[in-house]
Design a protein around this motif. Structure first.
Motif, PDB file in Angstrom:
ATOM      1  N   ASP A  18       0.826  -1.213   0.000  1.00 16.48           N
ATOM      2  CA  ASP A  18       0.000   0.000   0.000  1.00 16.48           C
ATOM      3  C   ASP A  18       0.859   1.260   0.000  1.00 16.48           C
ATOM      4  N   LEU A  19       1.953   1.246   0.770  1.00 19.69           N
ATOM      5  CA  LEU A  19       2.840   2.415   0.791  1.00 19.69           C
ATOM      6  C   LEU A  19       3.543   2.589  -0.544  1.00 19.69           C
ATOM      7  N   THR A  20       4.008   1.500  -1.118  1.00 15.41           N
ATOM      8  CA  THR A  20       4.673   1.576  -2.420  1.00 15.41           C
ATOM      9  C   THR A  20       3.728   2.182  -3.451  1.00 15.41           C
ATOM     10  N   ALA A  21       2.484   1.720  -3.455  1.00 12.06           N
ATOM     11  CA  ALA A  21       1.495   2.243  -4.398  1.00 12.06           C
ATOM     12  C   ALA A  21       1.195   3.717  -4.125  1.00 12.06           C
ATOM     13  N   LEU A  22       1.101   4.085  -2.850  1.00 14.87           N
ATOM     14  CA  LEU A  22       0.830   5.481  -2.495  1.00 14.87           C
ATOM     15  C   LEU A  22       1.955   6.394  -2.962  1.00 14.87           C
ATOM     16  N   TYR A  23       3.203   6.040  -2.660  1.00 23.49           N
ATOM     17  CA  TYR A  23       4.337   6.865  -3.084  1.00 23.49           C
ATOM     18  C   TYR A  23       4.392   6.967  -4.608  1.00 23.49           C
ATOM     19  N   THR A  25       1.874   6.764  -6.681  1.00 22.95           N
ATOM     20  CA  THR A  25       0.789   7.663  -7.094  1.00 22.95           C
ATOM     21  C   THR A  25       1.191   9.120  -6.897  1.00 22.95           C
ATOM     22  N   TRP A  26       1.847   9.417  -5.786  1.00 24.88           N
ATOM     23  CA  TRP A  26       2.281  10.779  -5.514  1.00 24.88           C
ATOM     24  C   TRP A  26       3.299  11.275  -6.539  1.00 24.88           C
ATOM     25  N   THR A  35       8.505   0.422  -9.167  1.00 22.55           N
ATOM     26  CA  THR A  35       8.286  -0.004  -7.795  1.00 22.55           C
ATOM     27  C   THR A  35       8.811  -1.417  -7.567  1.00 22.55           C
ATOM     28  N   LYS A 103       9.630   7.855   8.360  1.00 25.91           N
ATOM     29  CA  LYS A 103       8.171   7.789   8.211  1.00 25.91           C
ATOM     30  C   LYS A 103       7.517   8.122   9.545  1.00 25.91           C
ATOM     31  N   GLU A 106       4.594  12.923   4.344  1.00 32.46           N
ATOM     32  CA  GLU A 106       3.515  13.511   3.552  1.00 32.46           C
ATOM     33  C   GLU A 106       3.971  13.603   2.100  1.00 32.46           C
ATOM     34  N   ARG A 107       3.026  13.804   1.242  1.00 27.77           N
ATOM     35  CA  ARG A 107       3.294  13.908  -0.199  1.00 27.77           C
ATOM     36  C   ARG A 107       4.384  14.950  -0.498  1.00 27.77           C
TER      37      ARG A 107
END
Length: 193
Positions: A18-23, A25-26, A35, A103, A106-107
């Motif tokens: 989930d973190l990999t996908a979030l970063y 996306t940012w 990734t 960690k 934020e974006r």
């Protein structure tokens, strides 16, 4: 360097999918993002095209520390930030990362670290080393680890590099002064005023 260049490639490595996908996306609107969710996968994906790598330290197969060591052994040339929940300790003094970010992030912080590391890629070797040491120093200070031999060694190495850089600047200034000599071998003051 403009941070919106699509040619910049960022490798995001974290075993938390989930973190990999979030970063990713940012970052994907500004960079080419690759990734990996394990250390082994990261080593399969890292190559000379990767400009910046964001590495988690705690991963089950290969730790981020081991991935970092292998990236440096391969001389890939990527700027590497440890992006991790692991609080910095004196063990980071010998690690060859370029920045250390704890960690949660934020974006804006993720974007900022990528932009800074892309900028540092344009610096000479000594300047990159100086800023990597400054990042370690700041990480140790934030963890209240500034009363150690490792911290003192970082501070001394930074001072040594600073002296070397100052000597280089002094040399360049002297060379520039010699460049102002006219054909008769005399300084041409009119060019300066």
């Amino acid at each position: 360097m403009e941070s919106t260049e699509q040619s910049a490639t960022v490798l995001v490595v974290d075993d938390e999918t989930d973190l990999t996908a979030l970063y990713a996306t940012w970052l994907e609107s500004e960079y080419e993002v690759v990734t990996a969710t394990s250390g082994e996968e990261a080593l399969e994906r890292v190559d000379g095209d990767v400009d910046v790598a964001l590495l988690d330290r705690r991963m089950p197969d290969l730790s981020g520390d081991e991935v970092l060591a292998e990236i440096r052994r391969r001389s890939v040339g990527a700027q590497v930030a440890m992006l991790t929940a692991v609080e910095p300790d004196t063990d980071i003094a010998e690690m060859q990362f370029d920045d250390y970010v704890t960690k949660p992030v934020e974006r804006e912080e993720v974007h900022a670290v990528v932009e800074v590391l892309l900028e540092r890629r344009t610096y000479d070797r000594k300047s990159r080393e100086f800023f990597a040491l400054a990042s370690k120093k700041a990480a140790l200070e934030s963890a209240n680890e500034h009363d150690s031999e490792e911290y003192e060694a970082l501070v001394e190495r930074m001072a040594e590099i600073r002296r070397e850089m100052d000597r280089t600047l002094d040399t360049l200034t002297a060379e520039e002064a010699f460049a102002q000599l006219d054909s008769d071998g005399e300084f041409d003051f009119e060019d300066e005023f």
